[in-house]
Design an enzyme around this catalytic site. Structure first.
Site, PDB file in Angstrom:
ATOM      1  N   LYS A 111      95.426  -7.670  19.770  1.00  8.97           N
ATOM      2  CA  LYS A 111      95.689  -8.187  21.115  1.00  8.97           C
ATOM      3  C   LYS A 111      96.813  -9.216  21.161  1.00  8.97           C
ATOM      4  CE  LYS A 111      91.490  -6.966  23.471  1.00  8.97           C
ATOM      5  NZ  LYS A 111      90.283  -7.348  24.157  1.00  8.97           N
ATOM      6  N   LYS A 192      90.911   4.249  20.799  1.00  6.05           N
ATOM      7  CA  LYS A 192      89.588   3.957  21.390  1.00  6.05           C
ATOM      8  C   LYS A 192      89.597   4.111  22.907  1.00  6.05           C
ATOM      9  CE  LYS A 192      88.163  -0.404  22.240  1.00  6.05           C
ATOM     10  NZ  LYS A 192      87.718  -1.792  22.063  1.00  6.05           N
ATOM     11  N   LYS A 195      88.665   0.133  28.601  1.00  6.87           N
ATOM     12  CA  LYS A 195      88.792  -0.165  30.034  1.00  6.87           C
ATOM     13  C   LYS A 195      90.238  -0.389  30.434  1.00  6.87           C
ATOM     14  CE  LYS A 195      84.710  -2.890  30.125  1.00  6.87           C
ATOM     15  NZ  LYS A 195      84.368  -4.281  29.931  1.00  6.87           N
TER      16      LYS A 195
HETATM   17  P1  TYM Z   1      83.315  -5.387  25.422  1.00  7.07           P
HETATM   18  O1  TYM Z   1      82.971  -5.573  26.841  1.00  7.07           O
HETATM   19  O2  TYM Z   1      84.729  -5.250  25.036  1.00  7.07           O
HETATM   20  O3  TYM Z   1      82.527  -4.145  24.842  1.00  7.07           O
HETATM   21  C1  TYM Z   1      81.144  -4.008  25.063  1.00  7.07           C
HETATM   22  C2  TYM Z   1      80.509  -3.110  24.016  1.00  7.07           C
HETATM   23  O4  TYM Z   1      81.043  -1.793  24.106  1.00  7.07           O
HETATM   24  C3  TYM Z   1      81.447  -1.359  22.807  1.00  7.07           C
HETATM   25  N1  TYM Z   1      82.572  -0.431  22.968  1.00  7.07           N
HETATM   26  C4  TYM Z   1      82.597   0.815  22.476  1.00  7.07           C
HETATM   27  N2  TYM Z   1      81.681   1.512  21.751  1.00  7.07           N
HETATM   28  C5  TYM Z   1      82.014   2.783  21.428  1.00  7.07           C
HETATM   29  N3  TYM Z   1      83.196   3.365  21.786  1.00  7.07           N
HETATM   30  C6  TYM Z   1      84.108   2.703  22.501  1.00  7.07           C
HETATM   31  N4  TYM Z   1      85.234   3.296  22.861  1.00  7.07           N
HETATM   32  C7  TYM Z   1      83.829   1.364  22.877  1.00  7.07           C
HETATM   33  N5  TYM Z   1      84.509   0.437  23.607  1.00  7.07           N
HETATM   34  C8  TYM Z   1      83.716  -0.657  23.630  1.00  7.07           C
HETATM   35  C9  TYM Z   1      81.833  -2.636  22.082  1.00  7.07           C
HETATM   36  O5  TYM Z   1      81.799  -2.461  20.697  1.00  7.07           O
HETATM   37  C10 TYM Z   1      80.778  -3.584  22.579  1.00  7.07           C
HETATM   38  O6  TYM Z   1      79.584  -3.432  21.839  1.00  7.07           O
HETATM   39  N6  TYM Z   1      82.906  -9.044  22.161  1.00  7.07           N
HETATM   40  C11 TYM Z   1      82.019  -8.184  22.908  1.00  7.07           C
HETATM   41  C12 TYM Z   1      81.221  -8.937  23.946  1.00  7.07           C
HETATM   42  C13 TYM Z   1      80.354  -9.966  23.341  1.00  7.07           C
HETATM   43  C14 TYM Z   1      79.241  -9.766  22.478  1.00  7.07           C
HETATM   44  C15 TYM Z   1      78.741 -11.060  22.165  1.00  7.07           C
HETATM   45  C16 TYM Z   1      78.625  -8.618  21.941  1.00  7.07           C
HETATM   46  C17 TYM Z   1      80.493 -11.307  23.520  1.00  7.07           C
HETATM   47  N7  TYM Z   1      79.513 -11.965  22.789  1.00  7.07           N
HETATM   48  C18 TYM Z   1      77.621 -11.237  21.319  1.00  7.07           C
HETATM   49  C19 TYM Z   1      77.521  -8.799  21.101  1.00  7.07           C
HETATM   50  C20 TYM Z   1      77.030 -10.092  20.788  1.00  7.07           C
HETATM   51  C21 TYM Z   1      82.845  -7.029  23.491  1.00  7.07           C
HETATM   52  O7  TYM Z   1      83.630  -6.464  22.833  1.00  7.07           O
HETATM   53  O8  TYM Z   1      82.658  -6.665  24.741  1.00  7.07           O
END
Ligand code: TYM
Length: 326
Positions: A111, A192, A195
């Site tokens: 990023k 991947k 969003k």
């Molecule tokens: P975020 O919102 O980016 O993603 C949320 C979850 O979706 C999973 N994910 C995917 N899994 C499979 N294939 C994909 N293409 C894909 N895109 C996203 C991510 O791995 C994630 O599990 N940092 C976290 C948010 C967070 C969090 C935490 C998670 C903040 N604090 C504590 C667990 C524990 C995140 O990436 O959100």
């Protein structure tokens, strides 16, 4: 009872990747573990995102959690920014985390690549995430594979703190589903599903119209071999569709290969579209009920009270261990 926790960012309608990687797993294990599910809105401001409507997106994400089958009686549902102890603990953890280890995080490298102006928050993002997890003594963290490294650094931070100040935190483990560890973009299946992808045809969002979902799947990039076979390197498009089908039906990859061994890609894609549309249509109906109802406010009120109590107790314990003036 073991504890499980995860969070998603309210940066827009979540994708099929988020659903399969995180939410489906929370639903699957909600009877087995004491579960915490939150909206990671503090993480959502680490990158500039001027058109993001945090209030609306947060409410919408909670409605989606419920619509996807997250039972509010079995899950504590809350909003990260409504609990100041996460950020408070994060500061203390930052003072026990090395610049070098944060510099090695894949997400940060990706990023910040080629940019001069990225925020310090983007850099310390994994420490806040560690705080989110270990402040509740979570044993398990369901995430997609892209977040595995962040759960690993949370472990390292917890282990280091325990060594320095005495046993304080449980060491968390990631839960990564066999299929769907990483759902790929439908147009460019080497990256991947995300969003923020530029080409929205490669991304299925949970609130896309059923017809749009069907079209996106039917137009997904495949290959010229006409063989439904899992081979991520040479057939990334078909392998991705196999993963999606397998996550929605509960069938193993080899069962899917066997089922479609004599089918052409059109037939296979139609079958994938059918299972995805049928499940997402049900979610969308429930979503409309929740978003127009009053349940969400009460759920968040309870979640806020409960998690602030838990988090405060842990934060106070941490302060005592360090020896701050009381
Ligand atoms: P975020 O919102 O980016 O993603 C949320 C979850 O979706 C999973 N994910 C995917 N899994 C499979 N294939 C994909 N293409 C894909 N895109 C996203 C991510 O791995 C994630 O599990 N940092 C976290 C948010 C967070 C969090 C935490 C998670 C903040 N604090 C504590 C667990 C524990 C995140 O990436 O959100």
């Amino acid at each position: 009872m073991k504890r499980m926790l995860t969070g998603l960012q309210p940066t827009g309608v979540i994708t099929l990747g988020n659903y399969i990687g995180a939410i489906k797993q929370m639903v699957k294990y909600q009877d087995e573990y004491e579960s915490f599910l939150f909206v990671a809105d503090l993480h959502a401001i680490t990158v500039p995102n001027s058109n993001i409507n945090l209030k609306e997106n947060t409410r919408s994400l909670i409605a989606l959690y419920l619509a996807c089958g997250i039972d509010p009686k079995k899950n504590t549902i809350f909003v990260q920014s409504q609990n100041e102890y996460h950020a408070n603990l994060s500061w203390i953890l930052e003072c026990n985390t090395y610049f070098g280890e944060l510099s090695r995080m894949h997400q940060f490298k990706e990023k910040s690549k080629g940019k001069e102006n990225f925020t310090a928050g983007l850099f310390t993002y994994p420490v806040l995430m560690a705080s989110d997890i270990i402040i509740y003594d979570a044993d398990y963290v369901p995430v997609g594979i892209d977040q595995k490294q962040h759960v690993e650094i949370a472990r390292d931070i917890a282990i280091r703190f325990n060594k320095k100040y005495g046993d304080t935190f449980i060491i968390p483990e990631p839960i990564i589903s066999e299929t769907g560890t990483k759902i790929m973009d439908l147009i460019d299946p080497t990256k991947k599903m995300s969003k923020s992808s530029e080409n929205q045809n490669g991304v299925i969002r949970l609130l896309d119209e059923p017809e749009t979902i069907r079209k996106k799947i039917m137009r997904a990039t495949t290959d010229s071999e006409m063989l439904v076979k899992f081979d991520e390197e040479n057939k990334p498009g078909i392998s991705n569709l196999i993963n999606i089908y397998s996550s929605f039906t509960g069938k193993t990859v080899s069962e899917v290969e066997e089922q479609f061994k004599d089918s052409n890609y059109g037939t296979f894609k139609k079958a994938v579209a059918d299972v995805v549309v049928s499940e997402l249509e049900k979610i969308q109906i429930k979503y409309n009920e929740y978003i127009n109802g009053t349940e969400i406010d009460q759920i968040l009120k309870e979640g806020r009270e409960k998690t602030r109590m838990y988090a405060k107790a842990k934060y106070d314990a941490v302060k005592r261990k360090i020896g701050f003036y009381e």
